[in-house]
Design a protein around this motif. Structure first.
Motif, PDB file in Angstrom:
ATOM      1  N   LEU A   1       0.829  -1.204   0.000  1.00  0.00           N
ATOM      2  CA  LEU A   1       0.000   0.000   0.000  1.00  0.00           C
ATOM      3  C   LEU A   1       0.867   1.259   0.000  1.00  0.00           C
ATOM      4  N   LEU A   2       1.883   1.273   0.824  1.00  0.00           N
ATOM      5  CA  LEU A   2       2.747   2.445   0.929  1.00  0.00           C
ATOM      6  C   LEU A   2       3.528   2.697  -0.351  1.00  0.00           C
ATOM      7  N   ALA A   3       3.845   1.630  -1.083  1.00  0.00           N
ATOM      8  CA  ALA A   3       4.652   1.744  -2.297  1.00  0.00           C
ATOM      9  C   ALA A   3       3.806   1.878  -3.559  1.00  0.00           C
ATOM     10  N   SER A   4       2.513   2.089  -3.432  1.00  0.00           N
ATOM     11  CA  SER A   4       1.665   2.162  -4.625  1.00  0.00           C
ATOM     12  C   SER A   4       2.112   3.229  -5.622  1.00  0.00           C
ATOM     13  N   PRO A   5       2.661   4.390  -5.202  1.00  0.00           N
ATOM     14  CA  PRO A   5       3.108   5.370  -6.197  1.00  0.00           C
ATOM     15  C   PRO A   5       4.305   4.902  -7.039  1.00  0.00           C
ATOM     16  N   CYS A   6       5.019   3.855  -6.582  1.00  0.00           N
ATOM     17  CA  CYS A   6       6.171   3.386  -7.362  1.00  0.00           C
ATOM     18  C   CYS A   6       5.990   1.943  -7.841  1.00  0.00           C
ATOM     19  N   GLY A   7       4.748   1.474  -7.880  1.00  0.00           N
ATOM     20  CA  GLY A   7       4.489   0.150  -8.437  1.00  0.00           C
ATOM     21  C   GLY A   7       4.177  -0.926  -7.438  1.00  0.00           C
ATOM     22  N   GLY A   8       4.052  -0.570  -6.154  1.00  0.00           N
ATOM     23  CA  GLY A   8       3.690  -1.551  -5.148  1.00  0.00           C
ATOM     24  C   GLY A   8       4.859  -2.340  -4.608  1.00  0.00           C
ATOM     25  N   PHE A   9       4.542  -3.299  -3.761  1.00  0.00           N
ATOM     26  CA  PHE A   9       5.562  -4.141  -3.130  1.00  0.00           C
ATOM     27  C   PHE A   9       5.070  -5.579  -3.130  1.00  0.00           C
ATOM     28  N   GLU A  10       5.966  -6.498  -3.439  1.00  0.00           N
ATOM     29  CA  GLU A  10       5.674  -7.927  -3.382  1.00  0.00           C
ATOM     30  C   GLU A  10       6.955  -8.632  -2.995  1.00  0.00           C
ATOM     31  N   GLY A  11       6.872  -9.559  -2.032  1.00  0.00           N
ATOM     32  CA  GLY A  11       8.076 -10.178  -1.499  1.00  0.00           C
ATOM     33  C   GLY A  11       8.900 -10.903  -2.541  1.00  0.00           C
ATOM     34  N   ASN A  12       8.250 -11.529  -3.515  1.00  0.00           N
ATOM     35  CA  ASN A  12       8.994 -12.253  -4.535  1.00  0.00           C
ATOM     36  C   ASN A  12       9.677 -11.317  -5.518  1.00  0.00           C
ATOM     37  N   ALA A  13       9.003 -10.234  -5.894  1.00  0.00           N
ATOM     38  CA  ALA A  13       9.649  -9.229  -6.732  1.00  0.00           C
ATOM     39  C   ALA A  13      10.816  -8.588  -5.983  1.00  0.00           C
ATOM     40  N   GLN A  14      10.659  -8.399  -4.679  1.00  0.00           N
ATOM     41  CA  GLN A  14      11.746  -7.834  -3.876  1.00  0.00           C
ATOM     42  C   GLN A  14      12.912  -8.809  -3.783  1.00  0.00           C
TER      43      GLN A  14
END
Length: 425
Positions: free
Chosen positions: A113-126
């Motif tokens: 939610l906090l990273a929505s302006p830069c494409g969101g956050f997902e543990g696997n993408a991270q």
């Protein structure tokens, strides 16, 4: 149908060429990959990151580190039986959770939610970002970080969700600004979203470890009892509804039938009346061992029945897991969800964790780059726009362990003091 030799051609390539190493050890490229993950800072930090129970609350309970070691062991043995290179599936198991942030899946949802302006956050993408950019090991010719610079086969095996974010799809495996390295990893893969066999093996090993071991931890911690499920049809129906909403595409009726069979299985008998004694712990461990073995053997047998005895690796086969076996695994995961993750008091704790992360991100956005670690401050300065700078802040927060996130919050938010070279673990 067998694939190419495990250390041949493009599979063993690294994105940044490295000088040949002659240490007299004769290690394969994938053995080197495994060593790089084991010796990484991101891997060490998993020791203080939540799996299901909050890290540090009980020495018996699993953390992300012990979970990753168990996933790697299960994946290695299962992959070896199918003919995969054992080190490739081992690397995938060890590395699959490196991108998970503080506070487990609750922290992941908060950062998304906090990273929505830069494409969101997902543990696997991270995780992909950690392996190919954030972890310090190899520099590209232009001076930028190439992360651990693992081989193509190992990076592909870590990819549980080899696609970018899509509308309505919660899981994904690559951020937009990591598309170039993702394209390099997927060179030679079949068109579309098909995962290599090693990634499928790791994913099933993750499900098996998650389902069996989290129930084991829940029983030891006194949160899980099978008595309500044995005695109450409404409780069984509620569990099946949780599982259908979260972990399984099976119908409620099908899940209900599998649950009845699961509860009647004699292997679960030691779960009743657990008292923490040596005898009880040994019986509990025997149960988890039998369940793990069954889940693994069922997948190996079904895969070999469809594709033959192998060896199988990369894109020569897909892992086959019988539907009733997947349903059993999902039901065990549902037991941990219903009785551990949603136990009384959890909602307040989760809300506090989300608040800590939100306030920490907001404070770091306002005080960057000075409040960032020396690894992240130059990346913030080089970022071309606000979205890219936010991504750096999210990278910083995601790298923190649970205790470090609380310590940073206490120092930067609660007390508002300037940072003094605080570590990220």
């Amino acid at each position: 149908m067998s694939g190419p030799p495990p250390d041949a051609g493009p599979d063993a390539q690294r994105r940044v060429a490295e000088p040949a190493k002659d240490t007299g050890q004769g290690r394969s490229p994938y053995e080197r990959d495994r060593a790089r993950v084991l010796h990484s800072a991101a891997f060490r930090r998993l020791a203080a990151k939540t799996q299901v129970h909050t890290a540090g609350t009980d020495d018996f309970l699993r953390t992300r580190l012990t979970h990753s070691l168990e996933v790697a062991q299960i994946a290695r043995e299962m992959g070896a039986r199918l003919g995969c290179d054992p080190d490739v599936v081992d690397v995938a198991g060890l590395a699959h959770d490196l991108g998970h942030p503080p506070f487990g899946h609750n922290g992941e949802a908060a950062l998304d939610l906090l990273a929505s302006p830069c494409g969101g956050f997902e543990g696997n993408a991270q995780t992909l970002r950690v392996l190919t950019r954030l972890e310090a090991k190899v520099l590209a010719p232009d001076g930028s970080s190439a992360g651990l610079n693992l081989t193509r086969a190992s990076l592909d095996a870590v990819g549980k969700y080899p696609w970018p974010r899509r509308p309505g799809q919660r899981k994904f495996g690559v951020y937009a600004d990591d598309a170039d390295v993702f394209g390099w990893i997927r060179a030679g893969a079949p068109p579309g979203d098909r995962r290599c066999l090693e990634a499928q093996v790791m994913d099933w090993a993750d499900d098996v470890a998650y389902s069996v071991h989290d129930v084991e931890d829940g029983i030891h911690g006194g949160y899980v009892s099978l008595r309500p499920l044995l005695a109450d049809a409404d409780e069984r129906a509620a569990l099946c509804a949780d599982v259908a909403a979260t972990y399984s595409g099976e119908s409620l009726a099908a899940l209900g039938e599998v649950l009845v069979d699961l509860l009647a299985d004699p292997v679960l008998a030691p779960l009743a009346g657990y008292d923490g004694s040596h005898r009880a712990q040994a019986a509990l461990k025997a149960t988890t061992s039998v369940l793990t073995g069954r889940f693994v053997s069922a997948a190996v047998a079904a895969t070999e029945e469809r594709y033959g005895p192998g060896p199988h690796r990369r894109y020569a086969a897909d892992l086959v897991v019988p539907r009733p076996v997947r349903a059993r695994c999902a039901l065990l995961k549902g037991i941990a969800l219903r009785y551990v993750m949603r136990r009384p008091g959890s909602r307040d704790r989760y809300e506090r964790q989300r608040q800590i992360l939100a306030e920490l991100v907001a404070t770091l956005v306002a005080r960057a780059p000075d409040a960032l670690d020396p690894v992240f401050a130059p990346l913030w300065r080089a970022a071309p726009d606000d979205a890219a700078r936010l991504r750096v802040v999210v990278d910083q927060v995601a790298s923190l362990t649970d205790p470090a996130a609380m310590a940073w919050h206490g120092r930067l938010v609660t007390r508002g003091a300037p940072p003094i070279g605080a570590p990220t673990s």
